[in-house]
Design a protein around this motif. Structure first.
Motif, mmCIF file in Angstrom:
data_model
loop_
_atom_site.group_PDB
_atom_site.id
_atom_site.type_symbol
_atom_site.label_atom_id
_atom_site.label_comp_id
_atom_site.label_asym_id
_atom_site.label_seq_id
_atom_site.Cartn_x
_atom_site.Cartn_y
_atom_site.Cartn_z
ATOM 1 N N ALA A 181 1.147 -1.065 0.028
ATOM 2 C CA ALA A 181 0.102 0.199 -0.019
ATOM 3 C C ALA A 181 1.065 1.333 -0.453
ATOM 4 N N ASP A 182 0.141 2.899 -0.219
ATOM 5 C CA ASP A 182 0.700 3.557 -0.506
ATOM 6 C C ASP A 182 2.007 4.252 -1.375
ATOM 7 N N CYS A 183 1.625 5.088 -1.935
ATOM 8 C CA CYS A 183 2.587 5.673 -2.850
ATOM 9 C C CYS A 183 2.823 7.291 -2.377
ATOM 10 N N ASN A 184 4.070 7.412 -3.426
ATOM 11 C CA ASN A 184 3.971 9.474 -3.068
ATOM 12 C C ASN A 184 3.801 10.589 -4.311
ATOM 13 N N LEU A 185 3.184 8.849 -5.331
ATOM 14 C CA LEU A 185 2.646 9.927 -6.853
ATOM 15 C C LEU A 185 1.383 9.552 -7.192
ATOM 16 N N ASN A 186 0.846 10.068 -8.188
ATOM 17 C CA ASN A 186 -0.559 9.879 -8.560
ATOM 18 C C ASN A 186 -1.062 9.909 -10.225
ATOM 19 N N CYS A 187 -0.547 9.168 -10.357
ATOM 20 C CA CYS A 187 -0.004 9.208 -12.262
ATOM 21 C C CYS A 187 -1.509 9.262 -12.610
ATOM 22 N N ALA A 188 -1.824 10.100 -14.138
ATOM 23 C CA ALA A 188 -3.184 10.202 -14.479
ATOM 24 C C ALA A 188 -3.570 8.389 -14.714
ATOM 25 N N TYR A 189 -2.400 7.621 -15.302
ATOM 26 C CA TYR A 189 -3.071 6.367 -15.364
ATOM 27 C C TYR A 189 -2.965 5.426 -15.044
ATOM 28 N N CYS A 190 -2.687 5.859 -13.766
ATOM 29 C CA CYS A 190 -2.527 4.012 -12.675
ATOM 30 C C CYS A 190 -3.984 3.617 -12.518
ATOM 31 N N ASP A 191 -3.727 2.436 -12.320
ATOM 32 C CA ASP A 191 -4.491 1.138 -13.035
ATOM 33 C C ASP A 191 -4.817 0.360 -11.443
ATOM 34 N N THR A 192 -4.272 0.626 -10.213
ATOM 35 C CA THR A 192 -4.180 0.017 -8.967
ATOM 36 C C THR A 192 -4.283 1.139 -7.548
ATOM 37 N N ASN A 193 -4.850 0.108 -6.541
ATOM 38 C CA ASN A 193 -5.650 1.218 -6.186
ATOM 39 C C ASN A 193 -4.583 0.314 -4.872
ATOM 40 N N PHE A 194 -3.849 1.619 -4.559
ATOM 41 C CA PHE A 194 -2.830 1.155 -3.331
ATOM 42 C C PHE A 194 -3.206 1.878 -2.204
ATOM 43 N N LYS A 195 -4.241 2.266 -1.979
ATOM 44 C CA LYS A 195 -4.806 2.856 -0.964
ATOM 45 C C LYS A 195 -5.236 1.437 1.028
ATOM 46 N N ARG A 196 -4.553 2.281 2.183
ATOM 47 C CA ARG A 196 -4.436 1.384 2.822
ATOM 48 C C ARG A 196 -6.103 0.424 3.285
ATOM 49 N N ALA A 197 -5.760 -0.987 3.666
ATOM 50 C CA ALA A 197 -7.038 -1.699 3.866
ATOM 51 C C ALA A 197 -6.918 -2.369 4.941
ATOM 52 N N GLU A 198 -8.167 -2.741 5.636
ATOM 53 C CA GLU A 198 -8.269 -3.088 7.057
ATOM 54 C C GLU A 198 -7.466 -4.583 6.328
ATOM 55 N N PHE A 199 -7.850 -5.183 5.847
ATOM 56 C CA PHE A 199 -7.411 -6.439 5.009
ATOM 57 C C PHE A 199 -6.200 -6.091 3.805
ATOM 58 N N CYS A 200 -5.783 -7.358 3.213
ATOM 59 C CA CYS A 200 -4.662 -7.771 2.242
ATOM 60 C C CYS A 200 -5.067 -9.001 1.528
ATOM 61 N N ASN A 201 -5.441 -9.185 1.337
ATOM 62 C CA ASN A 201 -5.971 -10.091 0.062
ATOM 63 C C ASN A 201 -4.903 -10.991 -0.305
ATOM 64 N N VAL A 202 -4.671 -12.073 -0.199
ATOM 65 C CA VAL A 202 -3.561 -13.073 -0.033
ATOM 66 C C VAL A 202 -4.243 -14.221 -0.510
ATOM 67 N N GLU A 203 -3.479 -14.943 -2.046
ATOM 68 C CA GLU A 203 -3.826 -15.983 -2.530
ATOM 69 C C GLU A 203 -3.705 -17.474 -2.254
ATOM 70 N N THR A 204 -4.669 -18.151 -2.557
ATOM 71 C CA THR A 204 -5.374 -19.428 -1.698
ATOM 72 C C THR A 204 -3.977 -20.526 -1.456
ATOM 73 N N SER A 205 -3.482 -20.353 -2.409
ATOM 74 C CA SER A 205 -2.677 -21.846 -3.256
ATOM 75 C C SER A 205 -2.306 -20.801 -4.698
ATOM 76 N N ALA A 206 -0.953 -20.857 -4.899
ATOM 77 C CA ALA A 206 -0.157 -20.413 -6.251
ATOM 78 C C ALA A 206 -1.112 -19.954 -7.373
ATOM 79 N N GLY A 207 -1.514 -19.047 -7.974
ATOM 80 C CA GLY A 207 -2.195 -19.406 -9.236
ATOM 81 C C GLY A 207 -3.440 -19.423 -9.130
ATOM 82 N N SER A 208 -3.909 -19.523 -8.197
ATOM 83 C CA SER A 208 -5.608 -20.136 -8.069
ATOM 84 C C SER A 208 -6.252 -19.421 -8.476
#
Length: 242
Positions: free
Chosen positions: A28-55
């Motif tokens: 999370a977090d970024c020092n820039l705010n690019c016009a084309y950014c396609d990523t939500n980098f805001k802090r959240a209460e939970f992190c999404n972690v894959e249950t197994s590789a590539g699932s």
């Protein structure tokens, strides 16, 4: 401890290592705010972690996470699928350079390379961690999308050049010859041997796609000063994978 957006195993969809299997640690977090950014980098209460590789199936783990937790996930994924490298991405991962160093120490016997995907604007932080990094994917941010960071980019590339470095410039319909030429000159002055990836923007928000003739023209301009210039879009978008 650090806040994360997601941790998962997939293929690299951009740049020099397209198609390589990686474990992605999206901070999370970024020092820039690019016009084309396609990523939500805001802090959240939970992190999404894959249950197994590539699932592509995720569980939620409460933020923040410590280095031991992240290293355990990395080892688990690498045991499931032999992996080229661990991509620390974001957001801007160098905002948490100490954490990357801690994780790198914990996985140093795994054979995994440390891949840093960065906006290239934090040279002081890079200098502190450069000995732990194997590959650097550094953006050059054009003034039209993020403001002028050319001085910081120059210092950043001078440090990163001691590693396996490539530079990425996202190009769009709004890219101007003046700012593009300035970026090419900056890279060439550090080293004409640096690989440059021109990445046609994936249209988002009000950012317009770039035409094929303009792509070819920009590559032609860059090849006059740099020895290796490739045009590679976001291939993971084409395949509809993470």
């Amino acid at each position: 401890m650090v806040n994360f957006i997601e941790i998962f195993s997939s293929i690299q969809g951009e740049g020099k290592f397209v198609g390589c299997r990686q474990i992605f640690i999206r901070m999370a977090d970024c020092n820039l705010n690019c016009a084309y950014c396609d990523t939500n980098f805001k802090r959240a209460e939970f992190c999404n972690v894959e249950t197994s590789a590539g699932s592509m199936i995720f569980k939620r783990i409460e933020n923040p996470l410590d280095a031991a937790q992240v290293a355990k996930i990395i080892h688990y994924f690498n045991d499931e699928v032999p992996t080229h490298s661990v991509s620390f991405t974001g957001g801007e991962p160098l905002l948490n350079w100490q954490f990357i160093q801690e994780v790198a120490e914990l996985i140093k016997n795994s054979g995994l390379k440390i891949f840093l995907e960065t906006n290239g604007t934090l040279p002081n932080e890079l200098k502190k961690i450069i000995d732990y990094v194997d590959i650097v994917s550094a953006d050059i941010k054009l003034p039209s999308v993020a403001g002028n960071y050319f001085d910081k980019h120059r210092k950043f590339l001078e440090i990163a050049a001691q590693k396996d470095l490539y530079v990425k410039i996202v190009i769009s319909d709004e890219t101007t010859p003046k700012e593009f030429n300035a970026a090419i000159n900056l890279i060439a002055e550090v080293s004409p041997e640096i690989l440059l990836i021109l990445q046609p923007v994936t249209p988002i928000k009000n950012v317009k796609a770039i035409s094929s003739p303009k792509i070819l023209e920009l590559q032609s301009v860059a090849l006059k000063k740099l020895k290796n210039v490739r045009v590679i879009p976001q291939t993971h978008r084409l395949m509809n994978i993470f």
